[in-house]
Design an enzyme around this catalytic site. Structure first.
Site, PDB file in Angstrom:
ATOM      1  N   ARG A  36       0.862  -1.189   0.000  1.00 13.58           N
ATOM      2  CA  ARG A  36       0.000   0.000   0.000  1.00 13.58           C
ATOM      3  C   ARG A  36       0.895   1.234   0.000  1.00 13.58           C
ATOM      4  O   ARG A  36       1.432   1.603   1.037  1.00 13.58           O
ATOM      5  CB  ARG A  36      -0.878  -0.035   1.262  1.00 13.58           C
ATOM      6  N   HIS A  60      -3.581   4.721   4.645  1.00 18.68           N
ATOM      7  CA  HIS A  60      -4.690   3.759   4.698  1.00 18.68           C
ATOM      8  C   HIS A  60      -5.934   4.352   4.026  1.00 18.68           C
ATOM      9  O   HIS A  60      -6.562   3.728   3.174  1.00 18.68           O
ATOM     10  CB  HIS A  60      -4.979   3.374   6.146  1.00 18.68           C
ATOM     11  N   TYR A 102       3.520   5.692  11.450  1.00 19.83           N
ATOM     12  CA  TYR A 102       3.810   4.313  11.877  1.00 19.83           C
ATOM     13  C   TYR A 102       4.679   3.523  10.897  1.00 19.83           C
ATOM     14  O   TYR A 102       4.941   2.355  11.133  1.00 19.83           O
ATOM     15  CB  TYR A 102       2.513   3.561  12.179  1.00 19.83           C
TER      16      TYR A 102
HETATM   17  C1  LIG Z   1     -15.282  -5.597  10.806  1.00 18.12           C
HETATM   18  C2  LIG Z   1     -14.443  -4.364  10.743  1.00 18.12           C
HETATM   19  N1  LIG Z   1     -13.560  -4.103  11.719  1.00 18.12           N
HETATM   20  C3  LIG Z   1     -12.779  -2.996  11.660  1.00 18.12           C
HETATM   21  C4  LIG Z   1     -12.900  -2.135  10.604  1.00 18.12           C
HETATM   22  C5  LIG Z   1     -11.988  -0.908  10.534  1.00 18.12           C
HETATM   23  N2  LIG Z   1     -11.004  -1.144   9.470  1.00 18.12           N
HETATM   24  C6  LIG Z   1     -11.161  -0.617   8.240  1.00 18.12           C
HETATM   25  S1  LIG Z   1      -9.943  -1.085   7.210  1.00 18.12           S
HETATM   26  C7  LIG Z   1      -9.160  -1.971   8.402  1.00 18.12           C
HETATM   27  C8  LIG Z   1      -7.874  -2.699   8.109  1.00 18.12           C
HETATM   28  C9  LIG Z   1      -8.035  -3.656   6.980  1.00 18.12           C
HETATM   29  O1  LIG Z   1      -6.784  -4.193   6.623  1.00 18.12           O
HETATM   30  P1  LIG Z   1      -6.658  -5.155   5.401  1.00 18.12           P
HETATM   31  O2  LIG Z   1      -7.679  -6.236   5.488  1.00 18.12           O
HETATM   32  O3  LIG Z   1      -5.244  -5.577   5.322  1.00 18.12           O
HETATM   33  O4  LIG Z   1      -7.064  -4.242   4.145  1.00 18.12           O
HETATM   34  P2  LIG Z   1      -6.323  -2.916   3.620  1.00 18.12           P
HETATM   35  O5  LIG Z   1      -6.944  -1.756   4.335  1.00 18.12           O
HETATM   36  O6  LIG Z   1      -4.876  -3.058   3.905  1.00 18.12           O
HETATM   37  O7  LIG Z   1      -6.623  -2.866   2.170  1.00 18.12           O
HETATM   38  C10 LIG Z   1      -9.867  -1.902   9.602  1.00 18.12           C
HETATM   39  C11 LIG Z   1      -9.446  -2.563  10.845  1.00 18.12           C
HETATM   40  C12 LIG Z   1     -13.855  -2.422   9.607  1.00 18.12           C
HETATM   41  N3  LIG Z   1     -14.033  -1.640   8.551  1.00 18.12           N
HETATM   42  N4  LIG Z   1     -14.595  -3.553   9.672  1.00 18.12           N
END
Ligand SMILES: Cc1ncc(C[n+]2csc(CCOP(=O)(O)OP(=O)(O)O)c2C)c(N)n1
Ligand SMILES: [Mg+2]
Length: 358
Positions: free
Chosen positions: A256, A260, A269
């Site tokens: 990425r 975020h 971080y």
């Molecule tokens: C069930 C749930 N828990 C927490 C969140 C908050 N949240 C949004 S994105 C994220 C991290 C996701 O990481 P990843 O699966 O690696 O996807 P990326 O953002 O790196 O594409 C979190 C914890 C959410 N959207 N849904």
């Protein structure tokens, strides 16, 4: 007992970070224009992404999750799917949605908070974005079960991040897909981060792909910055699922490059060195290098294409900004086929208040 069980996780790459060929290209990619078209799609996705961030920064879009650096995953997956298949995307999968034919104006509308943006003209049966991390994995198993029960030769493709593979939803979906032999392909965009949680703190498993083994099917890794590897391996997985042989899991190793989302500041971080190292690995650069070395891509070709992308994106911005606004009563739409009584009366009250104000 048949003795200790062992497993292997294959890793596939065709291009290294400099665009050198690591092994012969599969025949499908030898055809004229296939690779140039994949590069064009990645450049289009990048133009879309840049504009989305500009719109958010100027107050014309909601919070947005950039796909910068991850374009090869979506474009490769889109290439591998047939129109009648169904994509279940996560919030960072704009490149995949665009490759499926979703219009940029629709994506802008969605990220601007307008559910009309999820009512795609094409592809009608692809799912809306899942903001809930991993929440759509069981839906993918459900879609695949429907295909199987109806004996339709179609495949559900579910895209999610490394963080999603820690969720119960993911494990449950994988388990059902394995035990019922469902025509579904799970694709992990392992971009090394789940907001501020690095991959190493996400799971003690050496690869995320090996999580498929426990569910009884094959998992493998591809270089997720190599669009050829993604398209080829996901294509094989889809063909496998379509022919009734069951699910597959493909882990795409990528990075990425952006924050975020537009409400994050990743410099808090992770180090600049890590990000600048990742820029040398990114997917556009390596395919561009490969095609340039082969003589089928020059700077002028790219400049003209980027101009075309920018014009398309500007047109989409106009279409999005000129969408007629919806009344507040539309807040009640898109969740229930038939509104429960309590909500129906609230909606009537909102409509009545609107006509009083008017
Ligand atoms: C069930 C749930 N828990 C927490 C969140 C908050 N949240 C949004 S994105 C994220 C991290 C996701 O990481 P990843 O699966 O690696 O996807 P990326 O953002 O790196 O594409 C979190 C914890 C959410 N959207 N849904
Ligand atoms: Mg991630």
């Amino acid at each position: 007992m048949s003795g200790p069980l062992t497993f292997t996780i294959d890793q596939t790459a065709y291009l290294d970070a400099q665009g050198n060929l690591l092994q012969p290209l599969p025949a499908a990619f030898e055809k004229p224009n296939v690779l140039a078209d994949l590069l064009r799609q990645m450049l289009m996705a990048r133009c879309f992404d840049t504009k989305a961030i500009e719109l958010q920064r100027t107050g014309r879009l909601g919070t947005y999750a950039s796909c910068l650096g991850q374009e090869a995953v979506g474009v490769g997956v889109g290439w591998a799917m047939q129109p009648e298949d169904v994509l279940l995307p996560s919030f960072r999968d704009h490149a995949g949605q665009l490759a499926r034919g979703v219009r940029m104006a629709e994506l802008f509308a969605y990220w601007g908070g307008d559910e009309r943006g999820s009512d795609f003209a094409v592809p009608r049966e692809d799912f809306p974005v899942s903001i809930t991390v991993g929440g759509h994995a069981p839906h993918a198993a459900g879609v695949a079960l429907a295909f199987k029960l109806r004996a339709e030769p179609r495949v559900a493709v579910c895209l999610f991040g490394d963080g999603a593979t820690s969720k119960g939803d993911f494990y449950e979906a994988m388990n059902l897909a394995g035990v019922w032999g469902l025509p579904v392909v799970f694709v992990i965009s392992n971009n090394q981060w789940a907001i501020s949680t690095p991959r190493a703190e996400q799971s003690a498993a050496t690869t995320l792909a090996q999580k498929a083994i426990a569910a009884g099917f094959q998992g493998e890794q591809v270089d997720g910055n190599d669009v050829i590897a993604v398209a080829q391996v996901v294509g094989e997985a889809i063909a496998h699922a379509r022919s009734g042989k069951g699910p597959r899991l493909v882990e795409c190793l990528t990075y990425r490059l952006g924050d975020h989302t537009t409400v994050d500041d990743a410099s808090r971080y992770r180090s600049e060195e890590e990000v600048s190292r990742a820029w040398h690995e990114e997917p556009v650069r390596r395919l561009r290098s490969f095609l340039t070395m082969g003589g089928s891509w020059i700077q002028q070709t790219e400049d003209q294409w980027v101009q075309h992308c920018q014009a398309q994106v500007e047109q989409a911005v106009d279409d999005y900004l000129n969408l007629p606004p919806r009344g507040p009563e539309s807040l009640f739409d898109c969740l229930f086929e038939t509104l429960p009584t309590g909500l129906a009366s609230e909606q009537r009250a909102v409509v009545a208040r609107g006509s009083d104000d008017g």
